[in-house]
Write an enzyme that holds these catalytic residues in place. Structure first.
Site, PDB file in Angstrom:
ATOM      1  N   ASP A   1      -6.136  -7.191   4.087  1.00  0.00           N
ATOM      2  CA  ASP A   1      -7.265  -6.580   3.378  1.00  0.00           C
ATOM      3  C   ASP A   1      -8.147  -7.673   2.789  1.00  0.00           C
ATOM      4  O   ASP A   1      -9.372  -7.669   2.951  1.00  0.00           O
ATOM      5  CB  ASP A   1      -6.722  -5.669   2.258  1.00  0.00           C
ATOM      6  CG  ASP A   1      -7.846  -5.064   1.443  1.00  0.00           C
ATOM      7  OD1 ASP A   1      -8.809  -4.574   2.049  1.00  0.00           O
ATOM      8  OD2 ASP A   1      -7.768  -5.093   0.198  1.00  0.00           O
TER       9      ASP A   1
ATOM     10  N   ASP B   1     -12.109  -9.260   4.308  1.00  0.00           N
ATOM     11  CA  ASP B   1     -13.373  -9.283   3.548  1.00  0.00           C
ATOM     12  C   ASP B   1     -13.945 -10.698   3.582  1.00  0.00           C
ATOM     13  O   ASP B   1     -15.138 -10.899   3.766  1.00  0.00           O
ATOM     14  CB  ASP B   1     -13.151  -8.860   2.089  1.00  0.00           C
ATOM     15  CG  ASP B   1     -13.535  -7.409   1.854  1.00  0.00           C
ATOM     16  OD1 ASP B   1     -13.371  -6.613   2.802  1.00  0.00           O
ATOM     17  OD2 ASP B   1     -13.992  -7.078   0.742  1.00  0.00           O
TER      18      ASP B   1
ATOM     19  N   ASP C   1      -2.527 -18.544   1.142  1.00  0.00           N
ATOM     20  CA  ASP C   1      -3.501 -19.294   0.339  1.00  0.00           C
ATOM     21  C   ASP C   1      -4.173 -20.373   1.188  1.00  0.00           C
ATOM     22  O   ASP C   1      -5.375 -20.591   1.139  1.00  0.00           O
ATOM     23  CB  ASP C   1      -2.855 -19.881  -0.933  1.00  0.00           C
ATOM     24  CG  ASP C   1      -1.510 -20.538  -0.699  1.00  0.00           C
ATOM     25  OD1 ASP C   1      -0.968 -20.439   0.429  1.00  0.00           O
ATOM     26  OD2 ASP C   1      -0.988 -21.168  -1.641  1.00  0.00           O
TER      27      ASP C   1
ATOM     28  N   TYR D   1       0.822  -1.203   0.000  1.00  0.00           N
ATOM     29  CA  TYR D   1       0.000   0.000   0.000  1.00  0.00           C
ATOM     30  C   TYR D   1       0.861   1.261   0.000  1.00  0.00           C
ATOM     31  O   TYR D   1       0.468   2.283  -0.549  1.00  0.00           O
ATOM     32  CB  TYR D   1      -0.908   0.031   1.236  1.00  0.00           C
ATOM     33  CG  TYR D   1      -2.188  -0.742   1.085  1.00  0.00           C
ATOM     34  CD1 TYR D   1      -2.169  -2.116   0.921  1.00  0.00           C
ATOM     35  CD2 TYR D   1      -3.411  -0.098   1.112  1.00  0.00           C
ATOM     36  CE1 TYR D   1      -3.346  -2.825   0.790  1.00  0.00           C
ATOM     37  CE2 TYR D   1      -4.594  -0.793   0.985  1.00  0.00           C
ATOM     38  CZ  TYR D   1      -4.567  -2.155   0.821  1.00  0.00           C
ATOM     39  OH  TYR D   1      -5.732  -2.845   0.694  1.00  0.00           O
TER      40      TYR D   1
ATOM     41  N   LYS E   1       3.508 -15.553   3.095  1.00  0.00           N
ATOM     42  CA  LYS E   1       3.741 -16.319   1.868  1.00  0.00           C
ATOM     43  C   LYS E   1       5.249 -16.545   1.789  1.00  0.00           C
ATOM     44  O   LYS E   1       5.913 -16.162   0.815  1.00  0.00           O
ATOM     45  CB  LYS E   1       3.188 -15.512   0.666  1.00  0.00           C
ATOM     46  CG  LYS E   1       3.182 -16.253  -0.641  1.00  0.00           C
ATOM     47  CD  LYS E   1       2.125 -17.327  -0.757  1.00  0.00           C
ATOM     48  CE  LYS E   1       2.290 -18.097  -2.048  1.00  0.00           C
ATOM     49  NZ  LYS E   1       1.442 -19.321  -2.111  1.00  0.00           N
TER      50      LYS E   1
HETATM   51  C1  IPM Z   1     -10.356  -1.619   3.826  1.00  0.00           C
HETATM   52  C2  IPM Z   1     -10.629  -1.044   2.457  1.00  0.00           C
HETATM   53  C3  IPM Z   1      -9.498  -0.088   2.112  1.00  0.00           C
HETATM   54  C4  IPM Z   1      -8.204  -0.877   2.051  1.00  0.00           C
HETATM   55  C5  IPM Z   1      -9.717   0.683   0.775  1.00  0.00           C
HETATM   56  C6  IPM Z   1     -11.035   1.427   0.777  1.00  0.00           C
HETATM   57  C7  IPM Z   1      -8.574   1.595   0.469  1.00  0.00           C
HETATM   58  O1  IPM Z   1     -10.774  -2.059   1.522  1.00  0.00           O
HETATM   59  O2  IPM Z   1     -10.305  -0.840   4.806  1.00  0.00           O
HETATM   60  O3  IPM Z   1     -10.213  -2.838   3.934  1.00  0.00           O
HETATM   61  O4  IPM Z   1      -7.879  -1.481   1.022  1.00  0.00           O
HETATM   62  O5  IPM Z   1      -7.517  -0.914   3.067  1.00  0.00           O
HETATM   63 MG    MG Z   2     -10.685  -4.005   2.329  1.00  0.00          MG
END
Ligand code: IPM
Ligand code: MG
Length: 353
Positions: free
Chosen positions: A243, A247, A219, A142, A187
């Site tokens: 990240d 999710d 993975d 990032y 990894k």
């Molecule tokens: C998160 C989001 C952010 C990230 C985006 C919106 C930049 O996906 O907080 O997980 O990738 O960190």
């Molecule tokens: Mg995210």
């Protein structure tokens, strides 16, 4: 206690859920005799429209000058669909993380029994799953060196030893308070940065013999989270892997709209829902305020105000039990409640508790 809170509602459904978070915060402070004050600040697309910067200096100052930040969401489709846009709302979020030194992102993955049927996983796999992902938030790809022309592009996944050490320390503190099981996700079979992570992790692990530490390739971790989410207690990983895995974690519980997070580090900590700004729902009073409200619980707990956090969690559970829910999680035939009504119900519960 005196609490000075920076409120950053942001974009889309942000302002609506923010209002409910603030209302709950105020109700709890009143009940427990805390003195709370709020300072509102702009960020995201809203701030680009107003001053051309998604995390303006003024907002940064307000954050620095507060005890905690209550953040909602940023993002607007008009930027997503414009590859030539020079500034994007998400850059505001990254700037906030970097400037406040928020290297530790704490994302709990909790299930709510009454919502298990919403999970894409089988009931018996997901019921009782309860883990925390500790995501490194200010390093890696990032923020590493980047390059892009029409023929070539790269992002550098750089990590230094101190960056890895400090996030591992945070992870061990959580593991010690929980089931004492830490999984380091990397990894290391391919990436040099991951090999340093693993080397440092093995060293830090020596300091915590009471914690069972295991090491897993990312993975494999992604697969294990689906096959056996109850395996995990605390997981720690670099920015990009975190990240992606969070999710995945949020959706296996069946309740993305319910998961809060905390970002902590060098300066003012930030508390925010893990979901985005859901621009399509803006102004419709349908967004679930619970992730924001649970972020307020995390805020209190950060300051060791455990009873306050507990009351919020109790109120949230009571609202779910009473079927006071926003449409996406409402039971069939259940009454209609909007963002505001759910928030108000919780505020009343707190007042009468
Ligand atoms: C998160 C989001 C952010 C990230 C985006 C919106 C930049 O996906 O907080 O997980 O990738 O960190
Ligand atoms: Mg995210």
């Amino acid at each position: 206690m005196n609490l000075k809170i920076a409120v950053l509602p942001g974009d889309g459904i942000g302002p609506e859920i923010s209002a409910q978070g603030v209302a709950v915060m105020s109700a709890v402070c009143e009940k427990f005799g805390h003195n709370v004050s709020y300072e509102y600040a702009i960020c995201g697309a809203d701030a680009i429209d107003k001053v051309g910067d998604p995390f303006p200096e003024e907002t940064f100052k307000i954050c620095m000058d507060s005890d905690a930040v209550l953040f909602s969401a940023v993002g607007d489709p008009k930027f997503d669909n414009d590859p030539t846009a020079k500034v994007r709302p998400e850059q505001g979020l990254l700037a906030m993380r970097k400037k406040l030194g928020l290297f530790a992102n704490i994302r709990p993955v909790e299930t709510f029994d009454c919502l298990i049927h919403k999970s894409p996983l089988k009931d018996e796999l997901v019921r009782g799953a309860d883990f925390i992902c500790i995501r490194e938030l200010t390093g890696g790809m990032y923020f590493g060196e980047k390059y892009q022309d029409d023929e070539k592009a790269y992002d550098t996944n750089a990590y230094t030893r101190p960056e890895i050490e400090r996030i591992l320390e945070v992870a061990y503190q959580y593991a010690l308070r929980r089931r004492k099981h830490l999984t380091v996700v990397d990894k290391a079979n391919v990436l040099a940065s991951s090999r340093l992570w693993r080397q440092v992790a093995k060293e830090v692990a020596q300091k915590y013999p009471e914690v069972e530490t295991d090491y897993m390739f990312v993975d494999n971790a992604a697969m294990r989270m689906i096959q056996d989410p109850k395996f995990f207690d605390v997981m720690v990983t670099e920015n990009t892997f975190g990240d992606i895995l969070t999710d995945e974690g949020s959706c296996i519980t069946g309740s993305m709209g319910l998961l809060p997070s905390a970002s902590t580090g060098e300066h003012t900590p930030v508390f925010e829902p893990i979901h985005g700004s859901w621009p399509q729902a803006k102004g419709l009073n349908i967004a679930n305020p619970l992730a924001q409200i649970l972020s307020v619980a995390m805020l209190f707990e950060y300051f060791n105000l455990m009873e306050e956090g507990k009351l919020i969690r109790e109120a949230v559970n009571a609202s779910l039990d009473a079927d006071v829910r926003t449409p996406e999680i409402q039971v069939e035939g259940g009454a209609k409640y909007g963002t505001k009504e759910v928030g108000e119900w919780i505020v009343n519960y707190i007042k009468n508790a």
